[in-house]
Design a protein around this motif. Structure first.
Motif, mmCIF file in Angstrom:
data_model
loop_
_atom_site.group_PDB
_atom_site.id
_atom_site.type_symbol
_atom_site.label_atom_id
_atom_site.label_comp_id
_atom_site.label_asym_id
_atom_site.label_seq_id
_atom_site.Cartn_x
_atom_site.Cartn_y
_atom_site.Cartn_z
ATOM 1 N N GLU A 125 0.777 -1.259 -0.113
ATOM 2 C CA GLU A 125 0.024 -0.039 0.012
ATOM 3 C C GLU A 125 0.780 1.235 -0.181
ATOM 4 O OE1 GLU A 125 -2.598 -0.211 3.300
ATOM 5 O OE2 GLU A 125 -3.671 -2.026 2.435
ATOM 6 N N ASP A 126 1.910 1.030 0.513
ATOM 7 C CA ASP A 126 3.193 2.392 0.282
ATOM 8 C C ASP A 126 4.484 1.802 0.299
ATOM 9 O OD1 ASP A 126 4.376 4.646 0.743
ATOM 10 O OD2 ASP A 126 3.900 4.932 2.703
ATOM 11 N N PRO A 127 4.774 1.823 -1.207
ATOM 12 C CA PRO A 127 6.219 1.091 -1.348
ATOM 13 C C PRO A 127 7.547 2.021 -0.769
ATOM 14 C CG PRO A 127 4.927 1.664 -3.415
ATOM 15 C CD PRO A 127 4.035 2.067 -2.245
ATOM 16 N N GLU A 128 7.239 2.921 -0.269
ATOM 17 C CA GLU A 128 8.327 3.798 0.481
ATOM 18 C C GLU A 128 8.277 2.966 1.946
ATOM 19 O OE1 GLU A 128 10.066 6.036 -0.870
ATOM 20 O OE2 GLU A 128 9.243 5.918 -2.585
ATOM 21 N N LYS A 129 7.434 2.597 2.576
ATOM 22 C CA LYS A 129 7.386 1.915 3.715
ATOM 23 C C LYS A 129 8.224 0.394 3.804
ATOM 24 C CE LYS A 129 3.950 4.495 5.989
ATOM 25 N NZ LYS A 129 2.797 4.836 6.898
ATOM 26 N N LYS A 130 8.755 -0.085 4.676
ATOM 27 C CA LYS A 130 9.043 -1.402 4.973
ATOM 28 C C LYS A 130 8.146 -2.243 5.650
ATOM 29 C CE LYS A 130 12.186 -0.847 1.460
ATOM 30 N NZ LYS A 130 12.064 -1.538 0.355
ATOM 31 N N ILE A 131 7.942 -3.406 5.574
ATOM 32 C CA ILE A 131 7.485 -4.209 6.675
ATOM 33 C C ILE A 131 8.476 -5.144 7.027
ATOM 34 C CG2 ILE A 131 5.682 -5.838 7.255
ATOM 35 C CD1 ILE A 131 3.961 -4.902 4.993
ATOM 36 N N GLU A 132 8.850 -5.358 8.154
ATOM 37 C CA GLU A 132 9.865 -6.481 8.890
ATOM 38 C C GLU A 132 9.293 -7.633 9.157
ATOM 39 O OE1 GLU A 132 12.412 -4.946 11.683
ATOM 40 O OE2 GLU A 132 12.846 -3.056 10.785
ATOM 41 N N VAL A 133 9.598 -8.691 8.695
ATOM 42 C CA VAL A 133 9.226 -10.136 8.710
ATOM 43 C C VAL A 133 10.293 -10.990 9.236
ATOM 44 C CG1 VAL A 133 8.042 -11.855 7.905
ATOM 45 C CG2 VAL A 133 7.317 -9.612 7.132
ATOM 46 N N LEU A 134 10.184 -11.837 10.233
ATOM 47 C CA LEU A 134 11.141 -12.712 10.617
ATOM 48 C C LEU A 134 10.809 -14.235 9.762
ATOM 49 C CD1 LEU A 134 11.586 -12.340 14.321
ATOM 50 C CD2 LEU A 134 12.955 -11.445 12.336
ATOM 51 N N VAL A 135 11.695 -14.602 9.229
ATOM 52 C CA VAL A 135 11.489 -15.867 8.283
ATOM 53 C C VAL A 135 12.106 -16.883 9.110
ATOM 54 C CG1 VAL A 135 11.694 -17.106 6.035
ATOM 55 C CG2 VAL A 135 11.117 -14.562 5.865
ATOM 56 N N VAL A 136 11.469 -17.801 9.564
ATOM 57 C CA VAL A 136 12.096 -19.106 10.223
ATOM 58 C C VAL A 136 12.292 -20.227 9.133
ATOM 59 C CG1 VAL A 136 11.836 -20.715 12.078
ATOM 60 C CG2 VAL A 136 10.801 -18.511 12.185
ATOM 61 N N SER A 137 13.604 -20.722 8.986
ATOM 62 C CA SER A 137 14.006 -21.708 7.794
ATOM 63 C C SER A 137 14.306 -22.757 8.524
ATOM 64 C CB SER A 137 14.832 -21.203 6.809
ATOM 65 O OG SER A 137 14.125 -20.074 6.328
ATOM 66 N N ARG A 138 14.100 -24.044 8.008
ATOM 67 C CA ARG A 138 14.793 -25.370 8.214
ATOM 68 C C ARG A 138 16.097 -25.145 7.688
ATOM 69 N NH1 ARG A 138 15.669 -30.510 6.564
ATOM 70 N NH2 ARG A 138 15.277 -32.242 8.018
ATOM 71 N N VAL A 139 17.275 -25.653 8.399
ATOM 72 C CA VAL A 139 18.578 -25.573 7.917
ATOM 73 C C VAL A 139 18.694 -27.002 7.226
ATOM 74 C CG1 VAL A 139 20.973 -25.910 8.352
ATOM 75 C CG2 VAL A 139 19.460 -23.946 9.515
ATOM 76 N N THR A 143 22.923 -34.795 5.168
ATOM 77 C CA THR A 143 22.074 -36.112 4.794
ATOM 78 C C THR A 143 20.679 -35.678 4.010
ATOM 79 O OG1 THR A 143 21.067 -35.717 6.920
ATOM 80 C CG2 THR A 143 23.254 -37.276 6.653
ATOM 81 N N ASP A 144 20.158 -34.552 4.040
ATOM 82 C CA ASP A 144 19.051 -34.610 3.188
ATOM 83 C C ASP A 144 18.986 -33.169 2.506
ATOM 84 O OD1 ASP A 144 18.469 -31.809 4.915
ATOM 85 O OD2 ASP A 144 17.956 -33.071 6.670
ATOM 86 N N GLY A 145 19.683 -32.206 2.573
ATOM 87 C CA GLY A 145 19.574 -31.306 1.553
ATOM 88 C C GLY A 145 18.440 -30.637 1.464
ATOM 89 N N LYS A 146 17.612 -30.478 2.683
ATOM 90 C CA LYS A 146 16.309 -29.534 2.472
ATOM 91 C C LYS A 146 16.102 -28.528 3.612
ATOM 92 C CE LYS A 146 14.142 -33.047 -0.060
ATOM 93 N NZ LYS A 146 13.648 -32.539 -1.266
ATOM 94 N N SER A 147 15.928 -27.418 2.765
ATOM 95 C CA SER A 147 15.805 -26.321 3.762
ATOM 96 C C SER A 147 14.650 -25.339 2.896
ATOM 97 C CB SER A 147 17.024 -25.102 3.458
ATOM 98 O OG SER A 147 16.720 -23.780 4.097
ATOM 99 N N CYS A 148 13.865 -25.068 4.058
ATOM 100 C CA CYS A 148 12.650 -24.291 3.463
ATOM 101 C C CYS A 148 11.935 -23.191 4.431
ATOM 102 C CB CYS A 148 11.517 -25.076 3.050
ATOM 103 S SG CYS A 148 10.995 -26.174 4.253
ATOM 104 N N ALA A 149 11.146 -22.315 4.143
ATOM 105 C CA ALA A 149 10.747 -21.475 5.291
ATOM 106 C C ALA A 149 9.756 -22.441 6.121
ATOM 107 C CB ALA A 149 9.658 -20.277 4.622
#
Length: 203
Positions: A125-139, A143-149
């Protein structure tokens, strides 16, 4: 009685010293300074680039930049695959300069199982503003090669966002199935920006 008591005290100390422990470790991320460019768009092929960056004790961070949007992969990708699934916000966004790793210590081994990374996302709604979001991801492990939010927590206007993100990491990340399980999403007064996963990134 005294030798027995001493023995019990030592046994208790050894048990606590080697019990599983979860803690946080922090690393910096400066793409321009610390990361290697492993792929970049040819002339006329858009504006994208792939980077490999140092993470926690040898666990790398892969950052993919495409059209002012970024996707990140934490840990070891599958062999020969430096461009796993694209995950990012629909709006313009960028990764933050610091990563919090949730690390599980067992005896002498310390393995990161989740990464918490702040994103700055343009407000639709206002490109000049930023929304801060914490993204929690799997490392991704070797042995598995899987990372994702695993979870998304709006940090703007949320003083408990970091605690929420750590709880999601500790409770969800290790057993989360990428591409199948549903992410935990936490918003508040500020709506959560749209976030999508794409198995094969367009480049």
């Amino acid at each position: 009685m005294r030798p027995l008591l001493l023995g019990l005290m030592l046994a208790g100390f050894c048990h606590s010293a080697f019990a599983d422990e979860i803690s946080s470790a922090y690393t910096d991320l400066d793409i321009g300074k610390d990361c290697a460019t492993v792929a970049v768009a040819a002339e006329g092929d858009g504006q994208w680039a792939n980077f490999v960056c140092p993470g926690y004790r040898g666990f790398p961070v892969l950052v993919y930049d495409d059209d002012a949007r970024q996707s990140a992969f934490y840990g070891f990708p599958p062999p020969g695959d430096l461009a796993p699934a694209w995950e990012s916000f629909a709006a313009f966004n960028s990764v933050g300069p610091k990563i919090e790793w949730r690390v599980e210590t067992k005896g002498e081994t310390a393995i990161p199982f989740a990464a918490i990374h702040r994103r700055l996302v343009s407000d639709p709604e206002d490109p000049e503003k930023k929304i801060e979001v914490l993204v929690v991801s799997r490392v991704a492990q070797l042995t598995d090669g899987k990372s994702c939010a695993v979870g998304l927590v709006v940090a703007s206007g949320n003083p408990t966002a970091n605690d929420m993100a750590r709880r999601i990491a500790d409770e969800q990340a290790r057993d989360f199935v990428c591409g199948a399980d549903e992410r935990v999403q936490v918003s508040g007064e500020v709506p959560l920006p749209e976030f999508t996963r794409q198995e094969e990134p367009e480049q």
